[in-house]
Design a protein around this motif. Sequence first.
Motif, mmCIF file in Angstrom:
data_model
loop_
_atom_site.group_PDB
_atom_site.id
_atom_site.type_symbol
_atom_site.label_atom_id
_atom_site.label_comp_id
_atom_site.label_asym_id
_atom_site.label_seq_id
_atom_site.Cartn_x
_atom_site.Cartn_y
_atom_site.Cartn_z
ATOM 1 N N LEU A 129 37.439 32.754 9.300
ATOM 2 C CA LEU A 129 37.542 31.408 10.063
ATOM 3 C C LEU A 129 36.038 30.739 10.251
ATOM 4 O O LEU A 129 35.954 29.538 9.790
ATOM 5 C CB LEU A 129 38.496 31.363 11.244
ATOM 6 N N VAL A 130 35.230 31.762 10.852
ATOM 7 C CA VAL A 130 34.054 31.127 11.041
ATOM 8 C C VAL A 130 33.349 30.662 9.841
ATOM 9 O O VAL A 130 32.587 29.592 9.880
ATOM 10 C CB VAL A 130 33.094 32.308 11.832
ATOM 11 N N ALA A 131 33.339 31.617 8.643
ATOM 12 C CA ALA A 131 32.554 31.520 7.451
ATOM 13 C C ALA A 131 32.979 30.080 6.851
ATOM 14 O O ALA A 131 32.314 29.542 6.118
ATOM 15 C CB ALA A 131 32.825 32.439 6.586
ATOM 16 N N GLU A 132 34.379 29.948 7.047
ATOM 17 C CA GLU A 132 34.932 28.557 6.572
ATOM 18 C C GLU A 132 34.258 27.366 7.190
ATOM 19 O O GLU A 132 34.576 26.027 6.545
ATOM 20 C CB GLU A 132 36.447 28.502 6.683
ATOM 21 N N ARG A 133 33.605 27.268 8.304
ATOM 22 C CA ARG A 133 33.417 26.012 8.984
ATOM 23 C C ARG A 133 31.653 25.980 8.849
ATOM 24 O O ARG A 133 30.993 26.794 9.028
ATOM 25 C CB ARG A 133 33.531 26.264 10.310
ATOM 26 N N GLU A 134 31.258 24.693 8.777
ATOM 27 C CA GLU A 134 29.909 24.304 8.743
ATOM 28 C C GLU A 134 29.594 24.317 10.232
ATOM 29 O O GLU A 134 30.151 23.523 10.754
ATOM 30 C CB GLU A 134 29.638 23.240 7.706
ATOM 31 N N ASP A 135 28.494 24.872 10.659
ATOM 32 C CA ASP A 135 28.272 24.554 12.263
ATOM 33 C C ASP A 135 29.246 24.620 13.122
ATOM 34 O O ASP A 135 29.630 23.627 14.032
ATOM 35 C CB ASP A 135 27.441 23.150 12.238
ATOM 36 N N PRO A 136 29.847 25.878 13.133
ATOM 37 C CA PRO A 136 31.149 26.001 13.973
ATOM 38 C C PRO A 136 30.832 26.272 15.386
ATOM 39 O O PRO A 136 29.697 26.578 15.798
ATOM 40 C CB PRO A 136 31.793 27.523 13.394
ATOM 41 N N ILE A 137 31.694 25.616 16.319
ATOM 42 C CA ILE A 137 31.382 25.781 17.659
ATOM 43 C C ILE A 137 32.590 26.818 18.099
ATOM 44 O O ILE A 137 33.844 26.486 17.860
ATOM 45 C CB ILE A 137 31.500 24.646 18.404
ATOM 46 N N ILE A 138 32.588 28.046 18.434
ATOM 47 C CA ILE A 138 33.424 28.791 18.862
ATOM 48 C C ILE A 138 33.839 28.892 20.551
ATOM 49 O O ILE A 138 33.015 28.954 21.136
ATOM 50 C CB ILE A 138 33.143 30.352 18.435
ATOM 51 N N ILE A 139 35.097 28.553 20.634
ATOM 52 C CA ILE A 139 35.596 28.577 22.058
ATOM 53 C C ILE A 139 36.543 29.920 22.291
ATOM 54 O O ILE A 139 37.551 29.957 21.621
ATOM 55 C CB ILE A 139 36.426 27.305 22.306
ATOM 56 N N ALA A 140 36.082 30.798 22.870
ATOM 57 C CA ALA A 140 36.732 32.142 23.190
ATOM 58 C C ALA A 140 37.627 31.844 24.446
ATOM 59 O O ALA A 140 36.811 31.701 25.650
ATOM 60 C CB ALA A 140 35.860 33.118 23.095
ATOM 61 N N MET A 141 38.616 31.928 24.463
ATOM 62 C CA MET A 141 39.555 31.628 25.533
ATOM 63 C C MET A 141 40.168 32.938 26.111
ATOM 64 O O MET A 141 40.610 33.634 25.475
ATOM 65 C CB MET A 141 40.973 30.729 25.225
ATOM 66 N N HIS A 142 40.061 32.946 27.453
ATOM 67 C CA HIS A 142 40.310 34.179 28.304
ATOM 68 C C HIS A 142 40.830 33.807 29.513
ATOM 69 O O HIS A 142 40.783 32.684 29.900
ATOM 70 C CB HIS A 142 39.388 35.118 28.533
ATOM 71 N N SER A 143 41.455 34.457 30.273
ATOM 72 C CA SER A 143 42.203 34.647 31.696
ATOM 73 C C SER A 143 41.939 35.593 32.490
ATOM 74 O O SER A 143 41.647 36.847 31.868
ATOM 75 C CB SER A 143 43.538 33.994 31.580
ATOM 76 N N PHE A 144 41.710 35.459 33.817
ATOM 77 C CA PHE A 144 41.451 36.594 34.926
ATOM 78 C C PHE A 144 42.297 36.381 36.041
ATOM 79 O O PHE A 144 42.826 35.668 36.418
ATOM 80 C CB PHE A 144 39.898 36.476 35.268
ATOM 81 N N SER A 145 42.447 37.674 36.653
ATOM 82 C CA SER A 145 43.346 37.960 37.577
ATOM 83 C C SER A 145 42.739 37.176 38.771
ATOM 84 O O SER A 145 41.431 37.364 39.162
ATOM 85 C CB SER A 145 43.659 39.324 37.667
ATOM 86 N N PRO A 146 43.536 36.578 39.526
ATOM 87 C CA PRO A 146 43.141 36.047 41.059
ATOM 88 C C PRO A 146 42.572 37.046 41.902
ATOM 89 O O PRO A 146 41.584 36.810 42.716
ATOM 90 C CB PRO A 146 44.413 35.566 41.479
ATOM 91 N N LYS A 147 42.928 38.209 41.654
ATOM 92 C CA LYS A 147 42.459 39.441 42.453
ATOM 93 C C LYS A 147 42.748 40.772 41.870
ATOM 94 O O LYS A 147 43.755 41.161 41.437
ATOM 95 C CB LYS A 147 43.128 39.279 43.975
ATOM 96 N N LEU A 148 41.540 41.584 41.829
ATOM 97 C CA LEU A 148 41.679 42.915 41.264
ATOM 98 C C LEU A 148 42.247 44.020 42.430
ATOM 99 O O LEU A 148 41.702 43.414 43.868
ATOM 100 C CB LEU A 148 40.365 43.506 40.576
ATOM 101 N N ASN A 149 42.706 45.073 42.247
ATOM 102 C CA ASN A 149 42.992 46.134 43.291
ATOM 103 C C ASN A 149 41.776 46.482 44.185
ATOM 104 O O ASN A 149 40.695 46.723 43.607
ATOM 105 C CB ASN A 149 43.708 47.345 42.735
ATOM 106 N N GLY A 150 42.140 46.105 45.394
ATOM 107 C CA GLY A 150 40.912 46.538 46.375
ATOM 108 C C GLY A 150 39.666 45.686 46.431
ATOM 109 O O GLY A 150 38.662 46.025 47.063
ATOM 110 N N ARG A 151 39.624 44.594 45.625
ATOM 111 C CA ARG A 151 38.574 43.773 45.576
ATOM 112 C C ARG A 151 39.013 42.418 46.272
ATOM 113 O O ARG A 151 39.995 41.911 46.549
ATOM 114 C CB ARG A 151 38.384 43.492 44.158
ATOM 115 N N ALA A 152 38.003 41.531 46.626
ATOM 116 C CA ALA A 152 38.165 40.348 47.154
ATOM 117 C C ALA A 152 38.753 39.404 46.404
ATOM 118 O O ALA A 152 38.655 39.556 44.903
ATOM 119 C CB ALA A 152 36.621 39.673 47.467
ATOM 120 N N SER A 153 39.603 38.044 46.708
ATOM 121 C CA SER A 153 40.100 37.105 46.008
ATOM 122 C C SER A 153 38.906 36.487 45.147
ATOM 123 O O SER A 153 37.947 36.371 45.775
ATOM 124 C CB SER A 153 40.815 36.289 46.828
ATOM 125 N N ARG A 154 39.290 35.937 44.147
ATOM 126 C CA ARG A 154 38.367 35.268 43.080
ATOM 127 C C ARG A 154 38.419 33.868 43.258
ATOM 128 O O ARG A 154 39.642 33.436 43.234
ATOM 129 C CB ARG A 154 38.467 35.663 41.763
#
Length: 249
Positions: A129-154
């Motif tokens: 898919l990257v190779a099919e595009r000229e001058d691609p702009i890649i948006i990598a989408m992720h999500s994260f937990s509001p709080k990990l065990n034993g850690r402060a809230s984010r």
Amino acid sequence: MTYHPFQIYGRERKSRWLITVDHASNHVPVEINNGDLGLAPSDMERHIAYDIGALGTSLRLGELLDAPVIASNFSRLVIDPNRGEDDPTLVMHLYDGTIIPANRYIDEAEIERRKEAYYRPYHKAYGELVAEREDPIIIAMHSFSPKLNGRASRPWEIGILHAPQEDRFSLPFIERLQEESDLTVGDNEPYAGHLLGDSIDSHCFSKDTPHLNTLIELRHDEIDTDPKQNAWAERLAPMLNDVLERTGL
């Protein structure tokens, strides 16, 4: 139905944008312990198994940006496509305090089988898919937990991860997000930059001329329903286009 380790949505879309969702699914293929990693169903619905809300947000964002979306179809606990092949966390034995029973005694032969069956096909399709595009702009989408065990809230609703070798788009995008008075924006938060061998490193930085990219992390309580996912996509799309126009990249 034949199992595929990835899905591509809107491949016919022709804009410069490409959206990737490395941790789109909590699916465990049947070849692995009859589709069961030994975790309770409630654990498989947690952030340890996939990036909650990332796929739905990406699908709507892809429509708005006229961009294809590639998404994994296996849990990050099966094998993590956002890690290099030699990364010790490629197959997690323990994640956020939870032991992964089916991975606890995994051997090199099974890791290699998972690479060949799931990890490599996903990255092959990603690269095509990257190779099919000229001058691609890649948006990598992720999500994260509001709080990990034993850690402060984010506190961040959104974080942008970037690396110094390619931050031409990410830094202006952070500045654009910071114009929004209701957002707490993470600059390389809740994680720092990119890992050697991760998806962005492999598909963007390994080129003679690095591809434009940014990695978006949304706190998953912000995108845990369809309306929230659509709202965030509809908020992000014009900002992404605005940054592209402002920078002239």
